[in-house]
Write a protein that holds these residues in place. Structure first.
Motif, PDB file in Angstrom:
ATOM      1  N   ALA A  37      34.449  37.580  20.382  1.00 53.36           N
ATOM      2  CA  ALA A  37      35.804  37.703  20.936  1.00 53.36           C
ATOM      3  C   ALA A  37      36.345  36.329  21.307  1.00 53.36           C
ATOM      4  O   ALA A  37      37.515  36.021  21.047  1.00 53.36           O
ATOM      5  CB  ALA A  37      35.785  38.617  22.159  1.00 53.36           C
ATOM      6  N   TRP A  38      35.500  35.510  21.895  1.00 52.26           N
ATOM      7  CA  TRP A  38      35.932  34.162  22.294  1.00 52.26           C
ATOM      8  C   TRP A  38      36.322  33.343  21.069  1.00 52.26           C
ATOM      9  O   TRP A  38      37.377  32.705  21.050  1.00 52.26           O
ATOM     10  CB  TRP A  38      34.806  33.472  23.068  1.00 52.26           C
ATOM     11  N   TRP A  39      35.502  33.377  20.024  1.00 52.39           N
ATOM     12  CA  TRP A  39      35.802  32.605  18.818  1.00 52.39           C
ATOM     13  C   TRP A  39      37.037  33.144  18.091  1.00 52.39           C
ATOM     14  O   TRP A  39      37.827  32.364  17.539  1.00 52.39           O
ATOM     15  CB  TRP A  39      34.597  32.554  17.876  1.00 52.39           C
ATOM     16  N   CYS A  40      37.226  34.449  18.104  1.00 47.91           N
ATOM     17  CA  CYS A  40      38.442  35.015  17.505  1.00 47.91           C
ATOM     18  C   CYS A  40      39.679  34.580  18.283  1.00 47.91           C
ATOM     19  O   CYS A  40      40.719  34.278  17.691  1.00 47.91           O
ATOM     20  CB  CYS A  40      38.360  36.531  17.457  1.00 47.91           C
ATOM     21  N   ALA A  41      39.563  34.539  19.605  1.00 47.04           N
ATOM     22  CA  ALA A  41      40.703  34.115  20.426  1.00 47.04           C
ATOM     23  C   ALA A  41      41.050  32.654  20.165  1.00 47.04           C
ATOM     24  O   ALA A  41      42.225  32.297  19.993  1.00 47.04           O
ATOM     25  CB  ALA A  41      40.396  34.333  21.902  1.00 47.04           C
ATOM     26  N   VAL A  42      40.037  31.812  20.111  1.00 42.04           N
ATOM     27  CA  VAL A  42      40.277  30.388  19.826  1.00 42.04           C
ATOM     28  C   VAL A  42      40.837  30.221  18.413  1.00 42.04           C
ATOM     29  O   VAL A  42      41.791  29.474  18.189  1.00 42.04           O
ATOM     30  CB  VAL A  42      38.985  29.561  20.012  1.00 42.04           C
ATOM     31  N   GLY A  43      40.273  30.946  17.458  1.00 40.93           N
ATOM     32  CA  GLY A  43      40.782  30.893  16.087  1.00 40.93           C
ATOM     33  C   GLY A  43      42.218  31.378  15.995  1.00 40.93           C
ATOM     34  O   GLY A  43      43.042  30.785  15.299  1.00 40.93           O
ATOM     35  N   GLY A  44      42.534  32.458  16.720  1.00 35.96           N
ATOM     36  CA  GLY A  44      43.902  32.964  16.740  1.00 35.96           C
ATOM     37  C   GLY A  44      44.875  31.946  17.307  1.00 35.96           C
ATOM     38  O   GLY A  44      45.983  31.777  16.806  1.00 35.96           O
ATOM     39  N   LEU A  45      44.446  31.258  18.372  1.00 35.83           N
ATOM     40  CA  LEU A  45      45.292  30.219  18.959  1.00 35.83           C
ATOM     41  C   LEU A  45      45.533  29.081  17.973  1.00 35.83           C
ATOM     42  O   LEU A  45      46.674  28.665  17.755  1.00 35.83           O
ATOM     43  CB  LEU A  45      44.651  29.672  20.240  1.00 35.83           C
ATOM     44  N   LEU A  46      44.461  28.591  17.355  1.00 37.15           N
ATOM     45  CA  LEU A  46      44.604  27.449  16.435  1.00 37.15           C
ATOM     46  C   LEU A  46      45.420  27.818  15.194  1.00 37.15           C
ATOM     47  O   LEU A  46      46.292  27.050  14.774  1.00 37.15           O
ATOM     48  CB  LEU A  46      43.223  26.924  16.039  1.00 37.15           C
ATOM     49  N   VAL A  47      45.150  28.977  14.631  1.00 34.11           N
ATOM     50  CA  VAL A  47      45.912  29.396  13.444  1.00 34.11           C
ATOM     51  C   VAL A  47      47.355  29.694  13.829  1.00 34.11           C
ATOM     52  O   VAL A  47      48.276  29.406  13.065  1.00 34.11           O
ATOM     53  CB  VAL A  47      45.235  30.600  12.755  1.00 34.11           C
ATOM     54  N   GLY A  48      47.575  30.231  15.032  1.00 35.87           N
ATOM     55  CA  GLY A  48      48.940  30.474  15.499  1.00 35.87           C
ATOM     56  C   GLY A  48      49.722  29.181  15.649  1.00 35.87           C
ATOM     57  O   GLY A  48      50.908  29.115  15.304  1.00 35.87           O
ATOM     58  N   LEU A  49      49.071  28.152  16.174  1.00 40.01           N
ATOM     59  CA  LEU A  49      49.735  26.847  16.278  1.00 40.01           C
ATOM     60  C   LEU A  49      50.028  26.271  14.896  1.00 40.01           C
ATOM     61  O   LEU A  49      51.088  25.670  14.675  1.00 40.01           O
ATOM     62  CB  LEU A  49      48.880  25.883  17.103  1.00 40.01           C
TER      63      LEU A  49
END
Length: 101
Positions: free
Chosen positions: A13-25
């Motif tokens: 979940a943590w890695w998906c959240a970080v990935g979502g943030l980076l890909v969103g940016l």
């Protein structure tokens, strides 16, 4: 309700959240990039000139408009895919972080 009870769920979940943030940016940057599609009536040829004939000149300008629209569309598709990936990663992070109460 489905809950993830495995030990790896929190880390995933943590890695998906970080990935979502980076890909969103990256998606936000891609949307800005898509608005800056170049408009070049000379087709990238530094030695070219616009035709003195008004009809041919209008054709050159129309072609530049179409090329710019095509490039903006290509950039928009990239931004849309990045946005879709960011949403999927964020949704996965939310689902993986659910814990039973």
């Amino acid at each position: 309700m489905l809950y993830c009870t495995y030990a790896w769920c929190t880390a995933a979940a943590w890695w998906c959240a970080v990935g979502g943030l980076l890909v969103g940016l990256a998606a936000a940057s891609a949307w800005v990039w898509s608005t800056a599609a170049p408009w070049d009536p000379l087709g990238g040829d530094s030695n070219a000139i616009l035709s003195p004939d008004p009809e041919l000149q209008q054709g050159q300008l129309n072609l530049a408009d179409w090329n710019q629209a095509a490039e903006a569309g290509r950039r928009n598709r990239i931004a849309a895919w990045l946005t879709a990936v960011a949403v999927a990663l964020s949704a996965a992070a939310s689902l993986l972080s659910l814990v039973p109460h």
